[in-house]
Design an enzyme around this catalytic site. Sequence first.
Site, PDB file in Angstrom:
ATOM      1  N   ARG A 171       0.853  -1.184   0.000  1.00 54.19           N
ATOM      2  CA  ARG A 171       0.000   0.000   0.000  1.00 54.19           C
ATOM      3  C   ARG A 171       0.891   1.237   0.000  1.00 54.19           C
ATOM      4  O   ARG A 171       1.962   1.258   0.608  1.00 54.19           O
ATOM      5  CB  ARG A 171      -0.921   0.030   1.227  1.00 54.19           C
ATOM      6  CG  ARG A 171      -2.030  -1.003   1.215  1.00 54.19           C
ATOM      7  CD  ARG A 171      -3.072  -0.717   0.141  1.00 54.19           C
ATOM      8  NE  ARG A 171      -4.181  -1.670   0.177  1.00 54.19           N
ATOM      9  CZ  ARG A 171      -4.237  -2.781  -0.525  1.00 54.19           C
ATOM     10  NH1 ARG A 171      -3.215  -3.117  -1.307  1.00 54.19           N
ATOM     11  NH2 ARG A 171      -5.305  -3.575  -0.457  1.00 54.19           N
ATOM     12  N   HIS A 231      -1.431  -0.157  -9.777  1.00 57.06           N
ATOM     13  CA  HIS A 231      -2.007  -1.056  -8.769  1.00 57.06           C
ATOM     14  C   HIS A 231      -2.587  -2.310  -9.428  1.00 57.06           C
ATOM     15  O   HIS A 231      -3.792  -2.580  -9.348  1.00 57.06           O
ATOM     16  CB  HIS A 231      -3.081  -0.337  -7.947  1.00 57.06           C
ATOM     17  CG  HIS A 231      -3.320  -0.980  -6.614  1.00 57.06           C
ATOM     18  ND1 HIS A 231      -3.687  -0.265  -5.497  1.00 57.06           N
ATOM     19  CD2 HIS A 231      -3.252  -2.274  -6.202  1.00 57.06           C
ATOM     20  CE1 HIS A 231      -3.848  -1.083  -4.467  1.00 57.06           C
ATOM     21  NE2 HIS A 231      -3.584  -2.313  -4.878  1.00 57.06           N
ATOM     22  N   GLU A 272      -4.513   7.290  -4.990  1.00 62.90           N
ATOM     23  CA  GLU A 272      -4.759   6.517  -6.206  1.00 62.90           C
ATOM     24  C   GLU A 272      -6.109   6.892  -6.800  1.00 62.90           C
ATOM     25  O   GLU A 272      -7.091   6.982  -6.060  1.00 62.90           O
ATOM     26  CB  GLU A 272      -4.712   5.013  -5.894  1.00 62.90           C
ATOM     27  CG  GLU A 272      -3.336   4.546  -5.471  1.00 62.90           C
ATOM     28  CD  GLU A 272      -3.244   3.034  -5.239  1.00 62.90           C
ATOM     29  OE1 GLU A 272      -4.297   2.344  -5.370  1.00 62.90           O
ATOM     30  OE2 GLU A 272      -2.149   2.553  -4.940  1.00 62.90           O
TER      31      GLU A 272
END
Length: 320
Positions: free
Chosen positions: A238, A286, A267
């Site tokens: 993360r 991601h 994000e």
Amino acid sequence: MKPVLFINRNMPEEMVAPLREVYEVDMWPSASGAVPREVLLEKAASAHALWTMISDQIDEEVLDASPNLKIITNMAVGYNNIDVKAAQERGVIVTNTPDVLTETTADLAFALLMATARNLMGAEHALRDGKWTSWEPLGFTGMDVYGATLGIIGMGRIGEAVLRRAKGFDMNVLYHNRNRKSEMEDMYGCRYAVLPDLLAQSDFVLILVPFSEETRGMIGKEQLEQMKKTGILINVARGGIVDEEALFEALQKKRIHAAGLDVFETEPVPLDSPLLTLPNVTVLPHIGSASLPTRLAMMKLNQQALLAWARDEEPNHRVW
């Protein structure tokens, strides 16, 4: 009347069809765009169940606006986007999707490590932009992976899967974890290390810890200065675990060699992020679990949890 299910992304009909038999399904029409906050609040107000993505923030505001809510199923292993304590206080079940994405995420972690080490993206961009004009003795050079030292921070399922791949490259593996794993050490010949030692000795530092208040900012200026100047940082966990300002400074001033990032503090990452201006950063959107079989398997776990609750059965993979 059927309970109401709000699905926060457009999902394949094969996954939704069985849910329509037991729910009144309301589904956001976009598969890529996030549901706007105001729409989420509106839809949650009448929902008994939510099918959420990692980018959907399910906090006290959403929970307070959802008096009928009984279950949240999250399409991710991590669930830091959900205020689990607040959900538990309100009796709302939370489930996730563990196990099915372990090998796929380990593949991506090792692929990102190799791409960053060998500057593959920089070499590809140079070729596409017509900047490859001849073979050069030091052109597009990177760092060796085979036989290097890998430091894994967070030795859970994905960490162990990466470890197995690393042994195929004859890497010396160190790990830092909340608990030592003696059997794993005996099986694979890896070694436990306190964090400063791992950072100082590793050619590659791979972050795989869950995001929590304990791990927020875990890798900051002090930790980056403990790494080798030739060291490479890889983060597929993360974004908030790494202090991005400190990382930018370390990369810009070449205190470390490079970084490979699949995750960011914000994000989608803003296009004006300073990290995107650096040539020694490899970035991905991601995609740790992004293989088609794995994403479908994650959806299936979410579907099963929702079906179980609707049938008064115990949902699998409860977070609490």
